[in-house]
Design an enzyme around this catalytic site. Structure first.
Site: not given
Ligand code: DDH
Length: 288
Positions: A44, A48, A171, A187
């Site tokens: 992540r 990002h 995810h 998820w």
């Protein structure tokens, strides 16, 4: 007599493989975080750092590592990513010649491969820049929004529908944290192993609104233990997105191939590389 001139240190593949190995070792050693791995939050961080790219102004992207600075580090979307940055700090101390911006992306590459995902070929050459290069808030996706938002955000980076769906398959990994995004839950049933389960679950399971005090999210009807964000549901509701969701649900190899290609593009957005495209490095995984 001939003077001996010390050659300057130029990092090569072997030097970066050493850092890959150091990150992989830390991943294995620190296995009591979250579901047993820092892998998802490392991915992540790399995403990002990269996903702020704007192709029109050629600003943002992984070059610069500007999330180190308050304006960008404090953006709501980046909540919780300090855990990933702190995890990599001892690696930066052991190999001070690597830039933070190359290190964060190498962390993402290592996380994907160590969680049994596809190989992610890598180029080095990002430089760290000062806080004047911080991007404005709002460049990363907002999970409460719909398909037009997804297309606007990823279109701004230069991606098409197929790549948007492939990238969403990340995810399969990790979870939502109420103290970070406000959402809750994983998820998939194997949040530290890269699989196409995200797509299978979207296609095969029934989803309903979760009844709770938090933001609008979905839960699987059968076990009520898995979650989907409003943006995740768009990946199966929108006709054009659904085509690729069904493909990846059936064909893990197609998913891995498209995911790897799209992630390589994502991680390189806006970076002025010297290392040519046809000379990317592929790192050996700890289990190769
Ligand atoms: Fe994501 N993501 N993401 N995501 N993401 C969250 C967690 C993780 C969106 C929102 C959220 C990508 C796309 C989107 C990962 C990778 C990727 C969380 C929860 C939210 C919210 C954060 C928290 O509470 O800790 C939205 C919206 C989109 C979108 O496409 C519209 C992409 C493209 C990637 C990628 O890596 C290529 C990963 C991994 C996590 C799990 C983090 C963790 O700590 O676990």
């Amino acid at each position: 007599g001939a003077e001996k001139v010390k050659a300057p240190f130029v990092a090569r593949f072997e030097n970066y493989q050493q850092i890959y190995d150091a990150i992989a070792k830390r991943l294995e050693e620190h296995d009591s975080y979250d579901d047993g791995s820092y892998g998802p939050v490392l991915l992540r961080l790399a995403w990002h750092a990269s996903g702020t790219y704007d192709k029109l102004t050629n600003t943002g992207g992984s070059n610069g590592a500007t999330m180190r600075f308050a304006p960008e580090g404090d953006h709501g979307a980046n909540s919780g990513l300090k855990a990933a940055r702190d995890f990599l700090e001892p690696v930066k101390e052991a190999f001070p010649w690597i830039t933070y911006s190359d290190l964060w992306i190498l962390g993402g590459v290592c996380a994907i491969q160590e969680m049994q995902g596809p190989k992610i070929p890598y180029r080095a050459g990002r430089s760290d820049r000062d806080l004047s290069f911080c991007t404005p808030d709002g460049r990363l996706p907002d999970a409460s929004k719909d398909r037009s938002h997804i297309r606007a955000i990823f279109g701004r980076m230069g991606f098409g529908d197929r790549e948007m769906v492939a990238l969403s398959g990340a995810h399969a990994l990790g979870r939502c944290h109420t103290d970070r995004s406000g959402y809750t839950g994983p998820w998939t049933f194997s949040p530290t192993t890269m699989t196409n389960d995200y797509f299978k679950l979207l296609v095969e399971e029934k989803w309903q609104y979760k009844k709770w005090n938090g933001p609008k999210q979905f839960e699987d009807v059968k076990t009520k233990t898995l979650m989907m964000l409003p943006t995740d549901m768009e990946i199966v509701k929108d006709k054009s997105f659904r085509k690729y969701t069904e493909l990846y649900a059936k064909d893990n190899d197609a998913f891995f191939k498209d995911f790897s290609d799209a992630v390589v593009t994502l991680f390189e957005l806006g970076v002025p590389f010297v290392q040519p495209e046809d000379q990317r490095w592929t790192f050996k995984s700890s289990f190769d």
